[in-house]
Design an enzyme around this catalytic site. Structure first.
Site, short mmCIF file in Angstrom:
data_model
loop_
_atom_site.label_atom_id
_atom_site.label_comp_id
_atom_site.label_asym_id
_atom_site.label_seq_id
_atom_site.Cartn_x
_atom_site.Cartn_y
_atom_site.Cartn_z
CD GLU A 274 -3.28 -0.28 2.28
OE1 GLU A 274 -3.05 0.41 3.09
OE2 GLU A 274 -3.45 -1.69 3.27
CD GLU A 328 -12.24 2.51 0.13
OE1 GLU A 328 -12.10 1.03 0.75
OE2 GLU A 328 -10.61 2.27 0.30
CE LYS A 331 -10.22 3.02 4.39
NZ LYS A 331 -9.39 2.90 4.04
CD GLU A 337 -7.18 6.69 7.20
OE1 GLU A 337 -7.96 5.16 6.45
OE2 GLU A 337 -6.31 6.83 6.88
#
Length: 393
Positions: A274, A328, A331, A337
């Site tokens: 990642e 997203e 999240k 994030e």
């Protein structure tokens, strides 16, 4: 004379093919066959269907993909696409898989074996950022889960197809600056070393989730943002190794190599599972901007395309999965994030780093397929013709 020449040619062709297929070691499993991959996170209610995502990835020529579970809708959508997929065994299942080998076997059969070979599942990530995480009970269960999943893969004769790994955060390290001073954190090391020993036996790499974005955010006064973004900068020098670093990602990878060497695993490869940069953040996340995200991800693609190593391991080509395909929106945590995506929910690009999104998907996908088929078929035809000439004429 003709028979003698033919015998000579046949002998050397057979020798060539025997050496050729020996060099292509079927037991050397690689879950990551390129240098650029992407994480497919799905904690969102506004992203495209898995079928559309498969089309998007093929259009963007991204072959290596990681997901954080083994969702069957994704596995079915990726069937026949040629995309190479690493599935995840979630942290919530680690204790169960560690305690019960038959449960591990059932999970592997249901989520991996049943989809092979049409879906190219080439890796299983057992847990994510377990060591150094908040649940210390998982620390002791991780190795057992890894072994049980691997043993299941081996019993099913899939160990030459599927690689077993687990990804770590930088929370497993101590003293990571300068890179050569990095070691595994006290308390973590007693769980890490047996895990590394097993991975060394089965040929698995050390997988690292690493974010120059987070490192810069933690100390913006002392870290040059250009160093974090692969921009022109003075960089740093490691006084012990006398190596110079002109970007933070290389330094973070070499810190991991230093910790591995200190633990006795100098030959183990590090793969970045990642990395990325947020395009939006809260008021205290000033570095999370579209411009910075574009700069980091564009320069990361250029860095990986060079297929070169790091200052400490120049022969180990850097491989990285960028985070992530989409923002997203569900999240938890700070705004950053939820804003790491390279693409918008409609499949168009979030910002330009060289991808084209779904706009050119049809032509790009069919063109790729045609080239792949043509190359494969030409190779098969050549082998068949040589075989007929060698043994049937």
């Amino acid at each position: 004379m003709k028979k003698s020449l033919r015998f000579f040619l046949r002998f050397h062709l057979l020798l060539f093919f025997s050496v050729f297929f020996t060099l292509i070691d079927p037991k050397k499993v690689q879950a990551f066959t390129g240098t650029y991959g992407i994480n497919y996170g799905r904690i969102a209610d506004n992203i495209p269907s898995p079928d559309e995502v498969a089309v998007l990835l093929r259009a963007s020529k991204i072959k290596n993909v990681r997901i954080y579970d083994a969702d069957h809708s994704v596995l079915k959508a990726f069937s026949g696409t040629g995309l190479e997929l690493v599935v995840g065994l979630p942290n919530g299942l680690v204790k169960e898989m560690s305690a019960n080998e038959s449960h591990a076997m059932d999970w592997v059969k249901e989520n991996v074996q049943n989809f092979l070979p049409k879906t190219k599942i080439c890796g299983i990530a057992v847990g994510n950022e377990v060591l150094g995480g908040a649940d210390s009970e998982l620390w002791g269960a991780l190795l057992g889960a890894v072994k049980n999943v691997y043993n299941s893969i081996k019993k099913l004769h899939l160990d030459d197809v599927v690689q077993i790994t687990t990804a770590h955060s930088q929370a497993v390290f101590a003293n990571s600056y300068p890179p050569s001073s990095c070691i595994f954190k006290e308390g973590v090391d007693q769980f890490m070393k047996p895990l590394l020993d097993f991975f060394s036996q089965i040929g698995s790499p050390f997988c690292l989730n690493v974010y120059p974005f987070l490192a810069y955010m933690s100390d913006p006064e002392n870290i040059d943002i250009n160093y974090a973004l692969f921009q022109s900068t003075q960089g740093i020098d490691d006084s012990k190794t006398k190596l110079h670093y002109d970007n933070m990602l290389d330094a973070q990878i070499d810190a991991a190599y230093a910790a591995l060497e200190d633990a006795g695993f100098k030959k183990m490869e590090v793969i970045v599972t990642e990395t990325g940069w947020a395009s939006r953040g809260d008021s205290n996340e000033a570095a999370a901007t579209v411009d910075n995200a574009r700069t980091y991800n564009y320069n990361l693609r250029k860095r990986l395309a060079k297929k070169k190593g790091t200052p400490l391991r120049p022969k180990n080509v850097v491989k990285a999965y960028v985070f992530a395909i989409f923002n997203e929106n569900q999240k938890p945590g700070p705004t950053s994030e939820r804003n790491f995506g390279l693409f918008k929910p409609d499949g168009s690009i979030a910002y330009d780093i060289g991808f084209h999104g779904l706009k050119s998907s049809s032509a790009g996908s069919s063109h790729l397929s045609f080239k792949d088929i043509r190359a494969r078929d030409c190779s098969l035809i050549l082998i068949i013709l040589l075989w007929q000439w060698l043994f049937l004429s």
